[in-house]
Design a protein around this motif. Structure first.
Motif, PDB file in Angstrom:
ATOM      1  N   LEU A 119       0.889  -1.400   0.042  1.00 16.79           N
ATOM      2  CA  LEU A 119       0.225  -0.024  -0.242  1.00 16.79           C
ATOM      3  C   LEU A 119       0.870   1.825  -0.077  1.00 16.79           C
ATOM      4  CD1 LEU A 119      -2.630   0.906   0.242  1.00 16.79           C
ATOM      5  CD2 LEU A 119      -3.165   1.034   2.735  1.00 16.79           C
ATOM      6  N   ASN A 120       1.684   1.340   1.158  1.00 11.98           N
ATOM      7  CA  ASN A 120       2.450   2.154   0.700  1.00 11.98           C
ATOM      8  C   ASN A 120       3.529   3.222  -0.603  1.00 11.98           C
ATOM      9  OD1 ASN A 120       2.042   2.782   3.502  1.00 11.98           O
ATOM     10  ND2 ASN A 120       3.830   2.401   4.559  1.00 11.98           N
ATOM     11  N   PRO A 121       3.774   1.966  -1.203  1.00  9.02           N
ATOM     12  CA  PRO A 121       4.750   2.451  -2.307  1.00  9.02           C
ATOM     13  C   PRO A 121       3.293   2.437  -3.105  1.00  9.02           C
ATOM     14  CG  PRO A 121       5.871  -0.121  -1.543  1.00  9.02           C
ATOM     15  CD  PRO A 121       4.369   0.015  -0.342  1.00  9.02           C
ATOM     16  N   VAL A 122       2.323   1.898  -3.436  1.00  6.32           N
ATOM     17  CA  VAL A 122       1.725   2.521  -4.177  1.00  6.32           C
ATOM     18  C   VAL A 122       0.842   3.968  -4.141  1.00  6.32           C
ATOM     19  CG1 VAL A 122      -0.881   2.017  -5.195  1.00  6.32           C
ATOM     20  CG2 VAL A 122      -0.038   0.367  -5.216  1.00  6.32           C
ATOM     21  N   MET A 123       0.900   4.493  -2.850  1.00  7.93           N
ATOM     22  CA  MET A 123       0.185   5.571  -2.488  1.00  7.93           C
ATOM     23  C   MET A 123       1.640   6.850  -2.324  1.00  7.93           C
ATOM     24  SD  MET A 123      -1.851   4.662   0.862  1.00  7.93           S
ATOM     25  CE  MET A 123      -2.180   6.682   1.694  1.00  7.93           C
ATOM     26  N   PHE A 124       2.533   6.446  -2.911  1.00  7.74           N
ATOM     27  CA  PHE A 124       3.733   6.965  -2.177  1.00  7.74           C
ATOM     28  C   PHE A 124       4.835   6.703  -3.359  1.00  7.74           C
ATOM     29  CE2 PHE A 124       2.467   6.606   1.928  1.00  7.74           C
ATOM     30  CZ  PHE A 124       1.283   7.832   2.071  1.00  7.74           C
ATOM     31  N   GLY A 125       4.566   6.031  -3.774  1.00  2.48           N
ATOM     32  CA  GLY A 125       5.816   5.887  -4.960  1.00  2.48           C
ATOM     33  C   GLY A 125       7.229   5.708  -4.507  1.00  2.48           C
ATOM     34  N   LYS A 126       7.625   4.693  -3.375  1.00  2.08           N
ATOM     35  CA  LYS A 126       8.309   4.269  -3.165  1.00  2.08           C
ATOM     36  C   LYS A 126       8.878   3.998  -2.261  1.00  2.08           C
ATOM     37  CE  LYS A 126      12.646   5.791   0.181  1.00  2.08           C
ATOM     38  NZ  LYS A 126      12.067   7.009   1.431  1.00  2.08           N
ATOM     39  N   PRO A 127       9.626   2.023  -2.694  1.00  2.00           N
ATOM     40  CA  PRO A 127       9.736   0.875  -2.469  1.00  2.00           C
ATOM     41  C   PRO A 127      10.113   0.944  -1.042  1.00  2.00           C
ATOM     42  CG  PRO A 127      10.967   1.524  -3.625  1.00  2.00           C
ATOM     43  CD  PRO A 127      10.277   2.888  -4.445  1.00  2.00           C
ATOM     44  N   ALA A 128       9.333   0.062  -0.911  1.00  2.00           N
ATOM     45  CA  ALA A 128      10.090  -0.467   0.832  1.00  2.00           C
ATOM     46  C   ALA A 128      11.096  -0.618   1.357  1.00  2.00           C
ATOM     47  CB  ALA A 128       8.786  -1.549   1.797  1.00  2.00           C
ATOM     48  N   ASP A 129      11.923   0.299   2.342  1.00  2.00           N
ATOM     49  CA  ASP A 129      12.900  -0.928   2.738  1.00  2.00           C
ATOM     50  C   ASP A 129      13.325  -2.043   3.383  1.00  2.00           C
ATOM     51  OD1 ASP A 129      16.068   0.056   4.087  1.00  2.00           O
ATOM     52  OD2 ASP A 129      14.335  -0.387   6.054  1.00  2.00           O
ATOM     53  N   PRO A 130      14.438  -2.936   2.730  1.00  2.00           N
ATOM     54  CA  PRO A 130      14.063  -3.955   2.509  1.00  2.00           C
ATOM     55  C   PRO A 130      14.230  -4.328   3.907  1.00  2.00           C
ATOM     56  CG  PRO A 130      15.425  -3.222   0.807  1.00  2.00           C
ATOM     57  CD  PRO A 130      15.178  -1.788   1.509  1.00  2.00           C
ATOM     58  N   VAL A 131      15.089  -3.799   4.958  1.00  2.00           N
ATOM     59  CA  VAL A 131      15.963  -4.041   6.133  1.00  2.00           C
ATOM     60  C   VAL A 131      14.239  -3.961   7.203  1.00  2.00           C
ATOM     61  CG1 VAL A 131      16.750  -3.416   8.151  1.00  2.00           C
ATOM     62  CG2 VAL A 131      18.320  -3.732   6.211  1.00  2.00           C
ATOM     63  N   SER A 132      13.501  -2.881   6.954  1.00  2.00           N
ATOM     64  CA  SER A 132      12.975  -2.753   7.926  1.00  2.00           C
ATOM     65  C   SER A 132      11.576  -3.671   7.298  1.00  2.00           C
ATOM     66  CB  SER A 132      12.052  -1.496   6.987  1.00  2.00           C
ATOM     67  OG  SER A 132      10.656  -1.374   7.993  1.00  2.00           O
ATOM     68  N   LEU A 133      11.380  -4.024   5.938  1.00  2.00           N
ATOM     69  CA  LEU A 133      10.042  -4.844   5.218  1.00  2.00           C
ATOM     70  C   LEU A 133      10.465  -6.493   5.440  1.00  2.00           C
ATOM     71  CD1 LEU A 133       8.048  -5.767   3.347  1.00  2.00           C
ATOM     72  CD2 LEU A 133       9.806  -6.119   1.685  1.00  2.00           C
ATOM     73  N   ALA A 134      11.734  -6.372   5.536  1.00  5.46           N
ATOM     74  CA  ALA A 134      11.924  -7.933   6.588  1.00  5.46           C
ATOM     75  C   ALA A 134      11.484  -8.109   7.788  1.00  5.46           C
ATOM     76  CB  ALA A 134      13.419  -8.209   6.623  1.00  5.46           C
TER      77      ALA A 134
END
Length: 228
Positions: A119-134
């Motif tokens: 959702l955040n990448p779709v809304m803000f156009g920025k992919p998730a931080d890999p470390v945070s996503l993990a």
């Protein structure tokens, strides 16, 4: 009886209530609130729900927010049949035990993974931080393990016995959310896989109807991923 359900089918508890009311042949009026278009922030909707969230019901002029409170109320009002929300004290307590657990035990982690990964990448156009996503994925998988082993690994077909209740429907709708992020919660959890199939079958065709938007997003994301 006049019953209105304010909902968005991208919302997990909204889907659960929509599917439930459809499956019990309740004569209700769905009032769709488009969260992506920020309709929940309008003055009109804020007058209905001061918290600006979904779902909400309007039952003969009585407005109630919060999905679990709504389920309990509709049970007391005999809208939900006893087979799906028991009246007997101990059986009811077991269903409500899960309803209390699932907020932080399951919903939080599935919803946050979906938000950060998709959702955040779709809304803000920025992919998730890999470390945070993990980290979010790890916490979600810990929650799925607990659900798989401690709620479903008890020798019964459903969460609280061999017949489905509102607990099963609420849980199933929560697990659909990370699928939009490309994560299948049933892939590595056998109990979830077997149980989920039974829940979908029991509540169909309304289960699929309630997930039509979710399934379109999953299909679209799958097609995109296959071209990469």
């Amino acid at each position: 009886m006049s019953l209105k359900l304010y909902c968005d089918l991208m919302s997990q508890p909204s889907r659960a209530l929509y599917i439930l009311l459809k499956s019990i042949k309740c004569n209700f009026e769905p009032k769709f609130v488009n969260l992506r278009q920020a309709e929940h922030y309008t003055e009109e909707y804020s007058a209905i729900n001061r918290f600006q969230k979904v779902p909400v019901i309007d039952h003969n002029g009585f407005i109630l927010t919060e999905s679990v409170a709504i389920l309990k109320y509709l049970s007391r009002e005999n809208v939900i049949p006893e087979s799906l929300y028991p009246k007997e004290s101990k059986a009811q307590a077991r269903v409500e035990e899960f309803l209390e657990w699932q907020h932080a035990g399951l919903r939080l982690h599935c919803a946050m993974y979906f938000r950060v990964k998709y959702l955040n990448p779709v809304m803000f156009g920025k992919p998730a931080d890999p470390v945070s996503l993990a980290g979010y994925e790890s916490r979600m998988e810990a929650a799925l393990t607990e659900f798989n082993d401690k709620w479903l690994g008890r020798g019964t077909d459903f969460i609280n016995g061999n017949t489905p209740t509102v607990a099963d429907l609420l849980a199933a709708c929560e697990l659909e959310q990370p699928r939009m992020s490309g994560y299948d919660p049933s892939a590595n959890f056998k109990n979830i896989q077997v149980w989920w199939k039974k829940v979908r079958e029991h509540f169909n065709p309304y289960y699929d109807e309630g997930h039509v938007i979710v399934n379109k997003i999953i299909k679209k994301n799958t097609q995109v991923a296959s071209k990469i």
